[in-house]
Motif scaffolding. Sequence first.
Motif, PDB file in Angstrom:
ATOM      1  N   LEU A   7       0.824  -1.208   0.000  1.00 20.43           N
ATOM      2  CA  LEU A   7       0.000   0.000   0.000  1.00 20.43           C
ATOM      3  C   LEU A   7       0.858   1.258   0.000  1.00 20.43           C
ATOM      4  O   LEU A   7       0.521   2.243  -0.665  1.00 20.43           O
ATOM      5  N   GLN A   8       1.969   1.246   0.712  1.00 22.54           N
ATOM      6  CA  GLN A   8       2.847   2.410   0.731  1.00 22.54           C
ATOM      7  C   GLN A   8       3.538   2.627  -0.608  1.00 22.54           C
ATOM      8  O   GLN A   8       3.748   3.764  -1.029  1.00 22.54           O
ATOM      9  N   ILE A  14      -3.617   3.420  -5.946  1.00 15.72           N
ATOM     10  CA  ILE A  14      -4.803   3.093  -5.150  1.00 15.72           C
ATOM     11  C   ILE A  14      -5.727   4.302  -5.045  1.00 15.72           C
ATOM     12  O   ILE A  14      -6.947   4.192  -5.223  1.00 15.72           O
ATOM     13  N   ILE A  15      -5.159   5.474  -4.788  1.00 19.10           N
ATOM     14  CA  ILE A  15      -5.994   6.681  -4.688  1.00 19.10           C
ATOM     15  C   ILE A  15      -6.613   7.011  -6.042  1.00 19.10           C
ATOM     16  O   ILE A  15      -7.769   7.424  -6.122  1.00 19.10           O
ATOM     17  N   THR A  16      -5.866   6.791  -7.123  1.00 23.10           N
ATOM     18  CA  THR A  16      -6.423   7.023  -8.462  1.00 23.10           C
ATOM     19  C   THR A  16      -7.607   6.101  -8.719  1.00 23.10           C
ATOM     20  O   THR A  16      -8.640   6.530  -9.241  1.00 23.10           O
ATOM     21  N   LEU A  17      -7.467   4.837  -8.349  1.00 19.33           N
ATOM     22  CA  LEU A  17      -8.577   3.898  -8.505  1.00 19.33           C
ATOM     23  C   LEU A  17      -9.786   4.295  -7.654  1.00 19.33           C
ATOM     24  O   LEU A  17     -10.934   4.201  -8.096  1.00 19.33           O
ATOM     25  N   LEU A  18      -9.537   4.772  -6.431  1.00 21.32           N
ATOM     26  CA  LEU A  18     -10.634   5.212  -5.575  1.00 21.32           C
ATOM     27  C   LEU A  18     -11.355   6.422  -6.183  1.00 21.32           C
ATOM     28  O   LEU A  18     -12.589   6.494  -6.151  1.00 21.32           O
ATOM     29  N   ALA A  65      -7.350  17.402 -10.428  1.00 19.49           N
ATOM     30  CA  ALA A  65      -6.904  16.994  -9.096  1.00 19.49           C
ATOM     31  C   ALA A  65      -5.997  15.768  -9.179  1.00 19.49           C
ATOM     32  O   ALA A  65      -4.978  15.687  -8.477  1.00 19.49           O
ATOM     33  N   LEU A  66      -6.342  14.816 -10.040  1.00 19.53           N
ATOM     34  CA  LEU A  66      -5.474  13.643 -10.202  1.00 19.53           C
ATOM     35  C   LEU A  66      -4.123  14.022 -10.818  1.00 19.53           C
ATOM     36  O   LEU A  66      -3.093  13.473 -10.429  1.00 19.53           O
TER      37      LEU A  66
END
Length: 188
Positions: A7-8, A14-18, A65-66
């Motif tokens: 995750l790190q 992961i944030i892009t997928l969210l 934002a991305l």
Amino acid sequence: MEIIQFLQSQYRLIITLLVLLSFPLFQSASVRILAKVTRGKIDEHRQFRAELLLKIIVAIILFCALLVFWGIELKGLLVVGSSLFAVAGVALFAGWSLLSNLTSFLIMFVQNDYKVGTWVRVIDGANFMEGRIVEMGLMNVMLRHVDGHKIVYPNNLFVTRPVLVLNDEPQKPKVIAPKRTLGPKNKS
């Protein structure tokens, strides 16, 4: 331990997928807010166009934002945006260009004086055209004359000409019988 390290190392992905998975939630929330704000104030055709414009704005904001999150500077995007703004400015002053019609569509979108179903009279010098607005497209406005004829009028002219919003449906023009003169008929 391995999950935390994964995750790190992949937090950006992961944030892009969210964000991508929550994109429909952002859009539906913005449409619900728009519906509450405009409840009963605008017709459904204008409501549909407002929702489409709002969805595009939400997509652009999330995309920017991305880009910032991934470390991409927005200087180049600002140059492109200012160039597009300059092109839109030129389009406002162009006479018959496609950009002029598209820009006029955006002006008509914001303007609430006329909508689909409204009877209007477009004054063009000493002449005029009148009819009920049937469709307001990207390039032109379609009017239906009292006689049933369709009038396709370019957006840029519709914005730049005086437009009378009529309270009632205009009457059909009366057919005037030709004048008859007294005397012998001419035999030609």
